[in-house]
Each structure stands twice: as structure tokens, then as C-alpha cells.
Design a protein around this motif. Sequence first.
Motif, PDB file in Angstrom:
ATOM      1  N   ALA A 241       0.828  -1.203   0.000  1.00  6.76           N
ATOM      2  CA  ALA A 241       0.000   0.000   0.000  1.00  6.76           C
ATOM      3  C   ALA A 241       0.864   1.255   0.000  1.00  6.76           C
ATOM      4  O   ALA A 241       0.509   2.267  -0.603  1.00  6.76           O
ATOM      5  N   LEU A 242       2.000   1.178   0.681  1.00  8.14           N
ATOM      6  CA  LEU A 242       2.943   2.305   0.718  1.00  8.14           C
ATOM      7  C   LEU A 242       3.396   2.661  -0.694  1.00  8.14           C
ATOM      8  O   LEU A 242       3.406   3.840  -1.082  1.00  8.14           O
ATOM      9  N   ILE A 243       3.759   1.660  -1.460  1.00  4.91           N
ATOM     10  CA  ILE A 243       4.245   1.888  -2.816  1.00  4.91           C
ATOM     11  C   ILE A 243       3.104   2.293  -3.743  1.00  4.91           C
ATOM     12  O   ILE A 243       3.253   3.181  -4.597  1.00  4.91           O
ATOM     13  N   ALA A 271      17.184   7.931  -0.090  1.00  6.41           N
ATOM     14  CA  ALA A 271      16.492   8.928  -0.910  1.00  6.41           C
ATOM     15  C   ALA A 271      15.044   8.514  -1.152  1.00  6.41           C
ATOM     16  O   ALA A 271      14.131   9.356  -1.123  1.00  6.41           O
ATOM     17  N   ALA A 272      14.825   7.233  -1.348  1.00  7.17           N
ATOM     18  CA  ALA A 272      13.456   6.747  -1.550  1.00  7.17           C
ATOM     19  C   ALA A 272      12.634   6.918  -0.274  1.00  7.17           C
ATOM     20  O   ALA A 272      11.458   7.303  -0.334  1.00  7.17           O
ATOM     21  N   ARG A 273      13.254   6.664   0.880  1.00  9.81           N
ATOM     22  CA  ARG A 273      12.532   6.838   2.148  1.00  9.81           C
ATOM     23  C   ARG A 273      12.137   8.291   2.349  1.00  9.81           C
ATOM     24  O   ARG A 273      11.023   8.604   2.771  1.00  9.81           O
ATOM     25  N   VAL A 274      13.067   9.181   2.070  1.00  8.85           N
ATOM     26  CA  VAL A 274      12.782  10.611   2.204  1.00  8.85           C
ATOM     27  C   VAL A 274      11.613  10.998   1.294  1.00  8.85           C
ATOM     28  O   VAL A 274      10.707  11.736   1.697  1.00  8.85           O
ATOM     29  N   GLY A 280       3.886  12.031   1.604  1.00 11.28           N
ATOM     30  CA  GLY A 280       2.780  11.676   2.472  1.00 11.28           C
ATOM     31  C   GLY A 280       2.398  10.210   2.469  1.00 11.28           C
ATOM     32  O   GLY A 280       1.430   9.814   3.137  1.00 11.28           O
ATOM     33  N   SER A 281       3.155   9.374   1.768  1.00 10.85           N
ATOM     34  CA  SER A 281       2.793   7.959   1.689  1.00 10.85           C
ATOM     35  C   SER A 281       2.943   7.259   3.038  1.00 10.85           C
ATOM     36  O   SER A 281       2.106   6.433   3.412  1.00 10.85           O
ATOM     37  N   ARG A 282       3.997   7.587   3.773  1.00 15.59           N
ATOM     38  CA  ARG A 282       4.170   6.960   5.081  1.00 15.59           C
ATOM     39  C   ARG A 282       3.015   7.340   6.002  1.00 15.59           C
ATOM     40  O   ARG A 282       2.429   6.455   6.664  1.00 15.59           O
TER      41      ARG A 282
END
Length: 325
Positions: A241-243, A271-274, A280-282
Motif C-alpha cells: 500500500a505504501l508503494i 532517498a526513496a525513504r525521504v 505523504g505515503s508513510r
Amino acid sequence: MLAHDGHAQALWTAAGDATRGGRGVRPHLVHAAYRAFGGTDVRAATHVADAVELLHAAFVVHDDVIDGDDVRRGRPNVAGTFTARARSAGADGGAAHGYGRAAAILAGDLALVAATRAFATAPAPTRVVTALLDLLDETVALSAAGELADVRLALRVDRPTVGDALQVAELKTAAYSFALPLRAGALLAGADADVVAALDRAGRLVGVAFQLHDDLLGVFGDEHVTGKSAIGDLREGKVTALIAHARTTDSWPVVAAALGDPALTAERALAARVALVRCGSRAFVEDLAAQHLEAAREVARDAGLPDDVLAALLALVVDDPRVAA
């Protein structure tokens, strides 16, 4: 006679070693539901809990084959164990890997048959055993569908939505790890059909919330606390769902560049985590998990489910030390 065969014993031993060390979620829920609805025969509850764990062992071993994994919880799984044995015996890499995969498939088959036998021989009235076997059939079918849907998402031939990812989580994880043990414990205790149905709904909701948290940990978690890589899910291109949410945002190009790259570095993963935080995905997934937990509470309240059952269920997510980390 077969139980004493050296190959069969080796398969059972490897399957047991590879699945050891979990949190005991499923047996805990079987016993919690059984006690909550008046069950008093600990022996019977333990028998059914063991049956559920055998099913879990089968799913885990087969899941590792599907994912091509040779390691689970930091140590060789069935495929990894038998691959190493073949190499030690002088087999080349390809042949050794094929031997390991074959061993894992066969070990999973053994565990699945053993789980079925355990359900069928539960120390309970015939009508209860029949209901347990019906539950087993339903759960295996749902989990198989969820597993195949998960593999389909990884093909990248579709544009998976958050709803697609949630459906996979419900079928592949929630139905068998949460709803199944709750329903099995309640059936064994003689609970009414309406109660069992409510447990199914609540279990699936909490199970999805658990999977959502687990997906976050697979990207943002502390590896020393979670025991799982914080790069692995990105490297594998796992569609969660995050992706799926990130795909709908302006940050998608940064996330997409990291997703499914076997050579992904720690710097690019960062960089992907940032990007996942910035878009707003997290926060979206955290809120989605909270919504599922609240919906589970509502189901429990409306159905009049015992507080002990709901507490045991919610604790698996709310009190998970990995999540708090």
C-alpha cells in the motif's frame, strides 16, 4: 515406515528449524478465543493450535520458494539448508539450488498434509471437526489466491492501487494468521455462527493493520529491532500500500528508480525513504492502519465480542515492540 525414512526426517527437521523463533501469534489467538467463549479443554485447544502452526509452516516454506529466498529470520530456510548440503556434497550451483527448491516444496507438502490430518483428528464432536475442515479449505483457497495476486503485482504489468495491495494483505496474511485462529478457537468452544463471523471480520481488519505496519517496517524499520532488512522490500520491488500510494504522487519517479533494483545502495534507499515521507505515503499508511484497528474495535463492540479477545488481537499490533521502534 515413511516417518523413519532419512530423507523424510531431514525434511521435517529443516522445516521445523526454519520456522522456529516466531512470536506464536496463531496459537495465542486460538487459545484466547477458545477461553473467551467458555472452552476448558486445554488439550483440545493445543491440538488445534498445533494444527494452525503446521499450516503456517507449510505456507512459510512454500512462500520462500515462491520468493526465491534461502534465508528466514537470519538463518538458512529449508531451501537454503538443502542447497548448502548439495554444495557440500559436490553439486554445482544450479543443481544444488534445484535440490534445495525441491526439498522446500516437498517439506511444505508434508506440513500441509500434517496440518490437514491434525484438523481432521481434533478431539471434538464430529460437527465441530467438519466445521474446522471447512474453515481449513476456505483459508487455504484464500491464501493461495492472495499469494498468486501478490506475485502478479510484482510482474509490473498492471498499475496496482492501494485497494489491490490491501486485498493481497487480507487474503495472504490476515485470513490465515488472524481470522483463522480466532475462528478455530471459537468453533472449538461451540460459539454461535454470528460470533464466528464477527471474529472473521475483526481478525481480517487487525491482520491488514498488522501487515501495513510490517510493510512500513520493511522500509523504515531499524534492522536491529525488526530482524529484517530495511532495503530488501525495495530491492525486491514489493508492491505494498505504501508503494501503491506513492505511485499517485509527484515523488513516484524517485521511488520507482529504487524499486526492484537488485543493486540498490543504502544511499539510494535513503532517498526513496525521504521521498515516501515527503509525499505523504508513510503518513497515509499509518493512518490507514489506525483506521483498520478502529474498524475492528467497532466490529467487536457491535457483535459483543469479549474484551479479552479484542485485547489479545489488538496487542499484536499496538504492543508490537517493532512498531514502537
